[in-house]
Design an enzyme around this catalytic site. Structure first.
Site, PDB file in Angstrom:
ATOM      1  N   ASP A 375      18.014  -7.587  -6.676  1.00  0.00           N
ATOM      2  CA  ASP A 375      16.708  -8.241  -6.745  1.00  0.00           C
ATOM      3  C   ASP A 375      16.639  -9.033  -8.046  1.00  0.00           C
ATOM      4  O   ASP A 375      17.477  -8.857  -8.941  1.00  0.00           O
ATOM      5  CB  ASP A 375      15.616  -7.169  -6.693  1.00  0.00           C
ATOM      6  N   GLU A 474      -1.301 -11.347 -14.241  1.00  0.00           N
ATOM      7  CA  GLU A 474      -2.710 -11.516 -14.577  1.00  0.00           C
ATOM      8  C   GLU A 474      -2.959 -11.261 -16.056  1.00  0.00           C
ATOM      9  O   GLU A 474      -3.748 -11.953 -16.690  1.00  0.00           O
ATOM     10  CB  GLU A 474      -3.561 -10.569 -13.728  1.00  0.00           C
ATOM     11  N   ASP A 759      12.251  -3.690  -2.214  1.00  0.00           N
ATOM     12  CA  ASP A 759      13.706  -3.508  -2.266  1.00  0.00           C
ATOM     13  C   ASP A 759      14.159  -2.243  -1.551  1.00  0.00           C
ATOM     14  O   ASP A 759      15.357  -1.977  -1.474  1.00  0.00           O
ATOM     15  CB  ASP A 759      14.181  -3.448  -3.725  1.00  0.00           C
TER      16      ASP A 759
END
Length: 1114
Positions: A375, A474, A759
């Site tokens: 990943d 964020e 994943d």
């Protein structure tokens, strides 16, 4: 319960009127069933069943020349060890919980809780069933739960009781009189969804997942709560999600199964040969002596005698497949697992996270990896975001600079802002100038960042402002707005307060359009102090650009170019837009929204339609660019693994440009690569057309549509032609598909590594799954076989622990098969000199103890501690890893070599003593050519030969190796003299018939000369061949061993590769759905009295302090 069924909930709870209780069975055994079930499972293994069959044969006196204890002792030992392990793993404790019983609270066992019962939970208590939250100790009926056991996430979740039930509080009488009825969905495995209706007091109340406490959660930061059981036992969502984990086996396991079958076939062949020999001998010779034998019934048939002899030799020769082999393999694997767990160099002190082996049966497979599927976010990168650049109204701001290379670069001075984050750095002074000049678009840009989010603020008494963020994205955006003068201060369910350039401004929060993976955007609708209604939206460029007003085409084109530049520098991008709304339009739309929220059927679809309606014709503000830096050591790790001929594929959900950028950052790609292929075809014909023009590519960039049906083989053809493969825009399922395709068509050993829930499928599909305990919780770790905190530890896991585990296991197996063939085949040669009578050569006690006492510990020590080169050499010389990939150290050829050597040794062990003892007398004139002296001489020769052989095989000596090898030899002689003593014979005359033989035989010099000659003849070929191999055709390992004492190992040099230019782009956002409704409902807020005398109050977040990641700002 189902949509067709209504559950009556009576106030006294625990009445057990429901037919389904909370009893679940995750254990396989109980006290009564443990022994029969465990034995049944163990004898399903072929090896155990084989030895049980042999034991039964040994109980038949007509065919058995061995006592039953020679098989039952090792078999019982193996079965006992396995049973203890299974019992330990299966042990569970029974817990109690407080529930109502006849209008009062009473402790009750979990398994007795049934649907409809009302139970009480206390802080830090495990939720025993799926509950409808009725009331809690926190304001508004709030409760906080940790769902790590369900989804691996450690951040706390908020649940809120319905207002009508939260009024029940802790009033026992009112709770006992609660007589509501629930109509809900059928039991299912959807953890994030629940649909139901509560019927109570002639009213209907909609129920969703926000009122549910699921089994497996833990109550946190909440003193107490009451809940009604909706689903119990196997109907709970946790149990509905419990599925079988794919059983993983190593390639060595599969090869061993094949070899054991071959050995069994070889055993049958030997039995047939000896049985035929017995029939011939009985026909020609044995018939003359049958009347003198102590048989209860004389066997007159030569053929039947051969038949009985066949089974007798099957029993005698069974040790070619020793039962101790399987136990020894598991012990070695367990030891290797502890070595990984104890490795300090794989311990991440910052998070106090050691490496952990979660599956102990795959260690040697770590030394054979050919493909690594990784990943990107959180695995190769840190998943810690910093705001670096932005594009506002067509102009870019920000400079991505390495301050270590340009020390004179001065960051922006934020001293004018007392609440600015001192850790935040920005290097473009023009942006702060635009803000100070009150550029309207720039102000609107940062206003959006300060309003459109799910961050929760908390201001300490010292004035320190803390942001509790759900995602690092964020946190970075809100912190950037804060430093540039738009400080998010507080929120209530109806308002958001922002300090804009020193002035407090309160916005009325009218609606929150939450983020999800389909929308890839979030929006807020607010009313400013001037009465204007505005929608602020942020999200992926692919989603927002198609929802912009037609007047934004030129600005969108320019911003798109900026996005490409940002992503080319490795930055994660978001697009920002806004829309002015009229009062009439908003009221109309809000009615549609309310209808969608109160709908029971297709609620999600109706909400999506409502959101789509208002998120149109927006005006573009610009874009943000966040940097997600690479983890420490990623570049060096990938370079080292590449030198080991390990192919690394990066699978990411980001854009192609982002995938390319990560490739350059990790040095998987270089600017020297000119042959780059990007698959763009969507159909079989288009892909095949592209393939027809390919020759030899260096980079293959594949998009998700290449994994569609009928394109799999074409996908692999392209991928295998390339040196580097990057797969972008792939879903979690497609990640798994890529791994499965390589396993299926390449027959290669694969490893998948990731850190997030997306994943998990990939990790489970690979031969080896590795989870990284990073910023996205523990989802991947819980599904993995191995886990650690940083990607760089993968290098040590494979090149050191994996390589050593494979090397040690191969040496162990080679030696084990060799010694057992040398031990067993002596019986085969002896058969030709004993009339094929199935007479054993050795004492029966020697046969029993050979594998479990005399030779077990030395080979275990070699399998646990041996190493051909040091760990530093293993890291420096990656080419040392290749023998495992090519399966060179243990394969069918190696097996046959070991077997041939074992047969040769058995031949020497039998015929040298046989020839030496033929018509010979000892020094005292007494004959030594008797059967018992011959047996003791061969047994002693065997022990010394296999001990010398393991000495030759051992490369790395420890005190344990010395103790086990020489100690085993000493134990042999101690047991030998003890069992041949007069004392043992007096007690058990029928079991210890070799009385006095050891003293007599081993007291002769000629016997020791025979043992010496046998040893020399047995090991000389091995020494000769190894010397010639090392001298004429040395491997890299041989060269390193030779140079170990002469010079220091050469260090592998990693040269810095600098890029000139590349165009890449990206979008990423790790937000989760559900926090928008949480914020607008006020369920995660508590009223706190600041000034009791003045009557002023403020809203502060509660409950989330320990779970949600914090970012401290000063």
């Amino acid at each position: 319960m189902s949509l067709e069924q209504v559950q009556d909930v009576q106030g006294w709870g625990c009445t057990h009127m429901s037919p389904l209780d909370n009893r679940i069975k995750t254990s396989k055994y109980n006290i009564l069933t443990f022994l029969p079930i465990n034995l049944f499972e163990q004898f399903q293994r072929v090896a155990n069943a084989y030895f049980l069959f042999l034991l039964i044969l040994q109980l038949i006196p007509e065919i058995s020349s061995l006592s039953w204890f020679t098989t039952i002792v090792p078999l019982a030992l193996v079965l006992t060890i396995t049973a203890v392990k299974d019992a330990t793993d299966d042990y569970v404790s029974i817990n109690n919980i407080v529930c109502f019983l006849f209008h009062r609270l009473q402790n009750e066992k979990w398994m007795n809780v049934r649907a409809g019962d009302i139970i009480k939970l206390q802080n830090n208590q495990f939720v025993a069933a799926d509950l409808l939250l009725l009331s809690g100790s926190e304001p508004h009926g709030l409760s906080y739960i940790e769902t790590a056991e369900l989804d691996g996430e450690t951040n706390l979740k908020v649940r809120q009781a319905l207002p009508v039930t939260s009024e029940l509080g802790a009033d026992i009488r009112r709770l006992a009189e609660f007589d509501g009825e629930v109509v809900c969905e059928t039991p299912n495995n959807k953890l994030d969804k629940f649909i139901g209706v509560l019927l109570w007091k002639d009213n209907k109340y909609s129920l969703n997942n926000e009122q549910m406490l699921l089994r497996g959660c833990v109550l946190r930061n909440t003193d107490w709560c009451f809940g009604m059981v909706i689903f119990a036992g196997p109907d709970t969502k946790l149990m509905q999600n419990s599925g079988r984990t794919k059983f993983k086996r190593t390639s060595i396991d599969r090869l061993m199964n094949t070899l054991v079958l071959w050995i069994f076939g070889f055993l049958v062949c030997m039995g047939i040969i000896l049985a035929i020999g017995n029939s011939i001998w009985e026909h020609q010779v044995g018939a003359r002596f049958r009347m003198y034998l102590y048989w209860k019934e004389v066997v007159n048939s030569s053929v039947f005698s051969g038949f009985l002899t066949f089974w007798s030799y099957i029993i005698i020769l069974n040790t070619v497949v020793p039962i101790s082999l399987y136990v020894s393999v598991e012990v070695i694997r367990l030891g290797h697992s502890y070595f990984i767990n104890w490795d300090r160099k794989m311990y991440y002190a910052k998070n106090d996270t050691p490496a952990e082996v979660r599956t102990t049966t795959l260690n040697e497979e770590l030394g054979q990896i050919e493909y690594v599927f990784s990943d990107k976010t959180g695995t190769l990168t840190q998943n810690i975001m910093t705001f670096n650049k932005c594009s506002i109204n067509g102009k870019t701001y920000g400079k991505l600079l390495l301050t270590s290379l340009l020390p004179k670069t001065v960051p922006v001075d934020f001293s004018f802002n007392p609440l600015a984050d001192s850790k935040f750095q920005f290097y473009d002074h023009s942006l702060i100038e635009s803000i100070q000049l009150r550029d309207r678009t720039v102000h609107e840009f940062f206003r959006l960042l300060s309003l459109c989010h799910t961050v929760m603020p908390e201001e300490k008494n010292s004035g320190e402002l803390i942001y509790q963020v759900q995602s690092p994205d964020e946190g970075a955006l809100v912190t950037a707005a804060r430093n540039f003068g738009f400080i998010f201060k507080s929120r209530t369910p109806e308002t958001i307060t922002v300090e804009e350039m020193g002035q407090l401004v309160t916005y009325q929060l009218l609606a929150f359009l939450d983020f999800n993976n389909i929308r890839k955007r979030m929006s807020v609708i607010v009313r400013n102090p001037y009465g204007q209604i505005k929608l602020y939206c942020k999200g992926a460029d692919t989603m927002l650009f198609e929802r912009l007003h037609s007047s934004n085409e030129e600005l969108a084109s320019l911003t798109s170019d900026h996005l490409g530049e940002f992503a080319g520098e490795g930055l994660r991008t978001l697009v920002l837009a806004y829309k002015n709304l009229t009062e009439e339009y908003f009221k109309e739309w809000f009615k549609i929204l309310q209808e969608a929220k109160t709908s029971v059927d297709s609620r999600d679809e109706q909400l999506a339609t409502a959101y789509e309606e208002i998120e149109r014709d927006m005006m573009l503000l610009g874009a943000t660019a966040i940097e997600d830096k690479l983890q420490e050591g990623v570049t060096e790790t990938i370079a080292s693994l590449s030198l080991a001929n390990i192919k690394i594929w990066v699978l990411t959900g980001d854009k192609p440009e982002t995938a390319m950028n990560i490739g350059y950052s990790c040095r998987m790609l270089t600017d020297a690569m000119n042959e780059i292929f990007i698959m763009s075809g969507h159909t079989v014909m288009e892909v095949r057309e592209e393939l027809s023009h390919l020759t030899d590519m260096e980079l293959c960039l594949l998009q998700a549509h290449a994994l569609e049906a009928d394109l799999e083989k074409e996908f692999l053809e392209v991928a295998f032609m390339c040196k580097t493969v990057l797969c972008c825009r792939v879903t979690p399922l497609q990640k798994s598909q890529v791994v499965e395709l390589v396993r299926k068509y390449r027959k290669a050993v694969t490893l998948a590594i990731g850190d997030g829930a997306n994943d998990i499928n990939m990790i489970k599909s690979a031969h080896i799954g590795v989870g990284i305990s990073g910023q996205e919780g523990m989802q991947a770790v819980l599904a993995s076989d191995y886990s650690f905190a940083q990607f760089r530890y993968l290098q040590r896991l494979l090149l050191v622990h994996g390589r050593w585990s494979y090397f040690r296991m191969c040496k162990f197996l080679c030696y084990f098969f060799y010694k057992n063939f040398a031990f067993t085949l002596v019986h085969f040669w002896f058969g030709f000199f004993c009339g094929f009578s199935a007479q054993t050569v050795y004492d029966q006690w020697f046969i029993t103890l050979f594998n479990i006492v005399y030779t077990s510990l030395p080979v275990l020590a070699m399998g646990l501690f041996d190493q051909d080169v040091s760990e530093q050499n293993s890291m420096d010389y990656s080419k040392l890893y290749e023998p495992g990939q090519l399966n060179l150290l243990f394969n069918k050829r190696k097996f046959f070599i070991c077997i041939a050597y074992g047969i040769y040794t058995s031949f020497a062990l039998f015929f040298i003593p046989y020839g030496a003892f033929y018509n010979i007398a000892g020094e005292d004139g007494k004959p030594i050519a008797d059967y018992q002296s011959f047996a003791v001489t061969m047994a002693t020769s065997l022990i010394i030969v296999v001990s010398v052989q393991i000495v030759l095989d051992t490369n790395y000596w420890t005190a344990i190796n010395h103790f086990f090898i020489w100690g085993s030899v000493a134990v042999y002689f101690a047991i030998l003299f003890a069992m041949h003593s007069d004392e043992f014979f007096d007690i058990f005359p029928s079991h210890f018939s070799f009385v006095g033989n050891a003293r007599h035989s081993l007291g002769q010099i000629s016997v020791w000369l025979v043992i010496l000659l046998t040893t020399v003849v047995s090991v000389t070929p091995v020494i000769t061949l190894r010397f010639l191999k090392i001298d004429l055709n040395p491997t890299l390992t041989d060269q390193l061993q030779r140079a170990r004492r002469k010079q220091k190992p050469l260090q592998t040099q990693m040269h810095q590769v600098y890029r000139t230019s590349s165009r890449r782009s990206a979008y990423a956002f790790s937000h989760q759905e559900g926090f928008g409704e949480l914020i607008t409902s006020g369920r995660n807020m508590r009223v706190r009295n600041l000034h009791p005398t003045s009557g002023q109050y403020m809203i502060a977040p509660v409950g989330l302090k320990t779970g949600i990641r914090k970012q401290q700002r000063q």
